[in-house]
Write a protein that holds these residues in place. Sequence first.
Motif, short mmCIF file in Angstrom:
data_model
loop_
_atom_site.label_atom_id
_atom_site.label_comp_id
_atom_site.label_asym_id
_atom_site.label_seq_id
_atom_site.Cartn_x
_atom_site.Cartn_y
_atom_site.Cartn_z
N ASN A 121 0.76 -4.76 -10.84
CA ASN A 121 0.60 -3.49 -10.12
C ASN A 121 -0.81 -2.95 -10.36
N LYS A 124 6.63 -2.36 -4.51
CA LYS A 124 6.43 -0.91 -4.34
C LYS A 124 4.93 -0.62 -4.33
N ALA A 125 4.58 0.60 -4.00
CA ALA A 125 3.17 0.94 -3.78
C ALA A 125 2.31 0.55 -4.98
N ASP A 155 5.57 3.31 -9.41
CA ASP A 155 6.87 2.73 -9.74
C ASP A 155 6.78 1.26 -9.40
N LEU A 203 0.82 -1.21 0.00
CA LEU A 203 0.00 0.00 0.00
C LEU A 203 0.85 1.26 0.00
N SER A 204 2.04 1.18 0.58
CA SER A 204 2.92 2.36 0.56
C SER A 204 4.37 1.91 0.62
N ASP A 205 5.25 2.75 0.14
CA ASP A 205 6.69 2.57 0.30
C ASP A 205 7.16 1.23 -0.31
N GLY A 258 7.80 -2.65 -8.83
CA GLY A 258 8.91 -3.52 -8.48
C GLY A 258 8.89 -4.76 -9.35
N PHE A 292 -2.14 -0.02 -10.11
CA PHE A 292 -2.27 1.23 -10.87
C PHE A 292 -2.01 1.00 -12.35
N THR A 312 6.09 9.46 2.93
CA THR A 312 5.45 8.19 2.58
C THR A 312 5.19 8.17 1.08
N VAL A 313 5.59 7.08 0.43
CA VAL A 313 5.38 6.94 -1.01
C VAL A 313 4.11 6.15 -1.26
N LEU A 314 3.12 6.81 -1.86
CA LEU A 314 1.88 6.15 -2.27
C LEU A 314 1.84 6.12 -3.80
N GLY A 315 1.09 5.19 -4.35
CA GLY A 315 0.97 5.12 -5.79
C GLY A 315 -0.28 5.83 -6.27
#
Lengths: 328, 176
Positions: B44, A279-280, B26, A256-258, B28, B46, B17-20
């Motif tokens: 992913n 990743k998010a 981004d 959900l984040s980071d 992985g 998104f 905080t990194v949210l999409g």
Amino acid sequence: MTAIDNDVVKSDTTNAEGYHKFELGEFTFSRDEYFVYIGWPTGSHMMSIDAFLRALQRDVAWDFFYGIVNFDGVFGTMNHYGTVDIFAGRYNDSYRKAELDYSENHETPVIRETFKSILADWTNASFDPFASPHETGAAWGVKSGDNLAAVTRRRVAAARMVGVPGDEQIRTDESGMPVNRMFRDIDQSEPIIEVEPGFEGEVAAFNLFAFLSRSDVTWNPSVVSICKDSLFCPTTEEYILPIIHGNDRVEWFIQLSDQITWDVEDRDTGAVRSRVTMKAGDVCAMPADIRHQGYSPKRSMLLVWENGSLDIPELIASGKAPTYPVEF
Amino acid sequence: MGTPSKSGGVEKSAYTTVLGSLDSYDKGGVELINDDARHYAFSNIFEVASKSAPWEKVAVAKNFEYVLEAVRAEGTSQWRTAAHDEFVVCLDGAVTVELVKLDASPLAPDAGGSIALDGEPTGRPMGRIHLARGHQALLPSGAAYRFSAPSPAVLMMQTIAGPDTQFRWAEICQTV
């Protein structure tokens, strides 16, 4: 070593460092300033006490979780949902080949009470096994008080969804759950809900991200919503998952984040299979025949999605259900 | 510059905080050492939503009959209903949920998954919920629900696979 209280076998007296020694079947457990010493009929093992207590805390809090909780590459437990195996070297290829592995099966209440007693006796006032390394003092040293409030935290488990009247409620400053230092940028506004009279118990919503931003523990999934056996178990992660989780079913991770990086190994031998970076927005299955350990450089939000059906372990073990989530 | 912590170390004074989102994510991935990428069904949400038509229900996770669906929310959806509770999490944008208690459900009590309803539902209005990023809502059993999003948003549904669930694993997942 004769005191038996609520099925827990522990020494009458404490050692030079002030800690009790415990027995469970043929297993023995003792600690000193830095280490835990685990003994069984065919061998013995040492672990750093902070790593042991962090793993023990999760095993107790999760009531032995789904499948295998490896404290490290040698020692751990496997849940049979009513009984629990406690093992040494059972999921270690070298121990198996040398025939040095050892396992015992115990009724769940017996191992539960023993582990809770060890956790209570060996956790000093300075240490919180649920906290990230930055948020706690050390586990080391001679006996110095206790931290019962920390090691007996209640696990959040919604019956329907957090925020539904009569169910688990949202976290607030007033309820003693402040926003964590690494999530101060998370929007704390709650959904706007317009309810028609008579439907107050049915029209419900909450801010999941705010709820997670106020978690005071790491690597400890809560249950926030339930669709029959489908369980949303989000959690906040920082530093290293203190156990290596061996699956007895497919589980899914939704970042959900980071970011979290996972080392994935064969469940039974420990042979390396992959390294997963999430990743998010990323979604990844953890197959039923692997074990995994995660690394989170910054506190992150992870949704663990479980199928809680009690039938699945047998279906997978018997080959009636695949170890992988989908075929394509 | 930082803040002393209980451990004796020093932390940063602030964290981001990194949210999409649809506009910024981004992805992985799986680094294979001795395995098959398809075992992980890595995708992913998104990215899936960015390639979906509005209101398509694309499975991004499946565990027996249960699924998690990624939905691109844009405009106004059809009315839908299920015979069991469902849940929706808004992962990007803003979405309004309208709820109506159906006078009679078209589904058997043990039916899994949601179905689309023809036209307007017949029943009592239950209320409306305005969701923003990170918000989760209950879509109660036996209710009809409809979403609306003035601009593209992303939803994640916790539900059971139904007749409109789309399975596109080969398109959305890492394969090598």
